[in-house]
Design a protein around this motif. Structure first.
Motif, short mmCIF file in Angstrom:
data_model
loop_
_atom_site.label_atom_id
_atom_site.label_comp_id
_atom_site.label_asym_id
_atom_site.label_seq_id
_atom_site.Cartn_x
_atom_site.Cartn_y
_atom_site.Cartn_z
N TYR A 55 2.93 -6.72 -4.54
CA TYR A 55 1.63 -6.87 -3.69
C TYR A 55 2.51 -7.18 -2.37
O TYR A 55 3.81 -7.66 -2.10
N TYR A 56 2.11 -6.45 -1.47
CA TYR A 56 2.47 -6.54 0.11
C TYR A 56 1.72 -7.66 0.73
O TYR A 56 0.75 -7.82 0.69
N VAL A 57 2.58 -8.81 0.75
CA VAL A 57 1.44 -10.39 1.62
C VAL A 57 1.66 -10.41 3.22
O VAL A 57 3.18 -10.25 3.43
N ARG A 58 2.05 -10.97 3.69
CA ARG A 58 1.65 -10.82 5.68
C ARG A 58 1.14 -12.06 5.73
O ARG A 58 -0.08 -12.22 5.63
N PHE B 81 7.95 -20.97 3.18
CA PHE B 81 7.93 -20.34 1.99
C PHE B 81 6.49 -19.62 1.91
O PHE B 81 5.89 -20.59 2.05
N ILE B 82 6.63 -18.52 0.77
CA ILE B 82 5.84 -17.71 0.31
C ILE B 82 6.08 -17.56 -1.20
O ILE B 82 7.32 -17.88 -1.40
N VAL C 197 -3.39 -9.61 1.50
CA VAL C 197 -2.41 -9.27 0.42
C VAL C 197 -2.75 -7.73 0.03
O VAL C 197 -4.46 -7.21 -0.61
N GLU C 198 -1.62 -6.82 0.10
CA GLU C 198 -2.28 -5.37 0.14
C GLU C 198 -1.00 -4.93 -1.49
O GLU C 198 -0.23 -5.09 -1.65
N ALA D 18 6.34 -13.31 8.80
CA ALA D 18 6.15 -14.46 7.66
C ALA D 18 5.40 -13.21 6.65
O ALA D 18 4.09 -12.50 6.67
N GLU D 19 6.09 -12.45 5.69
CA GLU D 19 5.99 -11.09 5.35
C GLU D 19 6.52 -11.02 3.88
O GLU D 19 7.63 -11.02 4.20
#
Length: 194
Positions: A132-135, A148-149, A125-126, A168-169
């Protein structure tokens, strides 16, 4: 027919409602001997009586058939206490803010228990400005993928559906996010507290 609509459970619901067998029988337009037969396991209520029985006990027919009377303990509607239900047949995801009886494809679904991320499902998480950028470093193919996220705060959930052809981001607005949940179609639900 499910045993829930007979025997000990009808007796338990009747006693909880402070009804005698005769009073329940009167409300259902059956004899008290009929109620006695149900409670002793010597008979089953007719299918046409399921709705009236549920109505007398102030529960839904689904609750009656499932054997789970639902009492929503999340009356404040705190989204961090949400439940996610996943159908094993169609991978449909259903969200509820509290306890529920959920069925899909004739299967009663149980809420997913979120586990902490493991090394195969690690998430990065950035923070980038107000998002938030989630990868998640995870293979994405038809047989094994992140479905899903979801970013969860106390008053909202942001959900992004992912597909096997993609990565997956995703990005979420920060706005009070307390945790991020994500679902692997093979290994289940994972969470990371923010």
């Amino acid at each position: 027919m499910n045993q829930y609509v007979t025997g000990a459970i009808i007796k338990e619901l009747r006693e909880k409602g402070k009804l005698t067998q005769a009073e329940l029988a009167q409300k259902l337009d059956v004899s008290d001997k009929t109620v006695s037969k149900w409670e002793t396991g010597k008979g089953y209520p007719d299918i046409t009586l399921l709705e009236p029985i549920a109505k007398v006990f102030d529960i839904s027919v689904t609750e009656l058939l499932s054997g789970n009377a639902v009492t929503n303990m999340n009356v404040a509607s705190n989204m961090t206490k949400s439940n996610f239900y996943i159908c094993p047949v169609c991978q449909n995801m259903i969200h509820s803010m509290g306890e529920a009886v959920i069925n899909c494809h004739g299967i009663m679904l149980l809420p997913q228990e979120a586990e902490p991320a493991d090394t195969c499902h690690d998430m990065v998480v950035e923070r980038i400005e107000d998002e938030y950028y989630v990868r998640i470093e995870h293979e994405m193919n038809r047989n094994h993928h992140i479905s899903f996220i979801a970013a969860v705060s106390s008053d909202r959930i942001q959900i992004v559906k992912l597909y096997p052809e993609g990565n997956a981001e995703t990005r979420f607005k920060i706005g009070g996010v307390k945790k991020i949940l994500y679902y692997c179609n093979r290994d289940g639900l994972f969470e990371k507290k923010i």
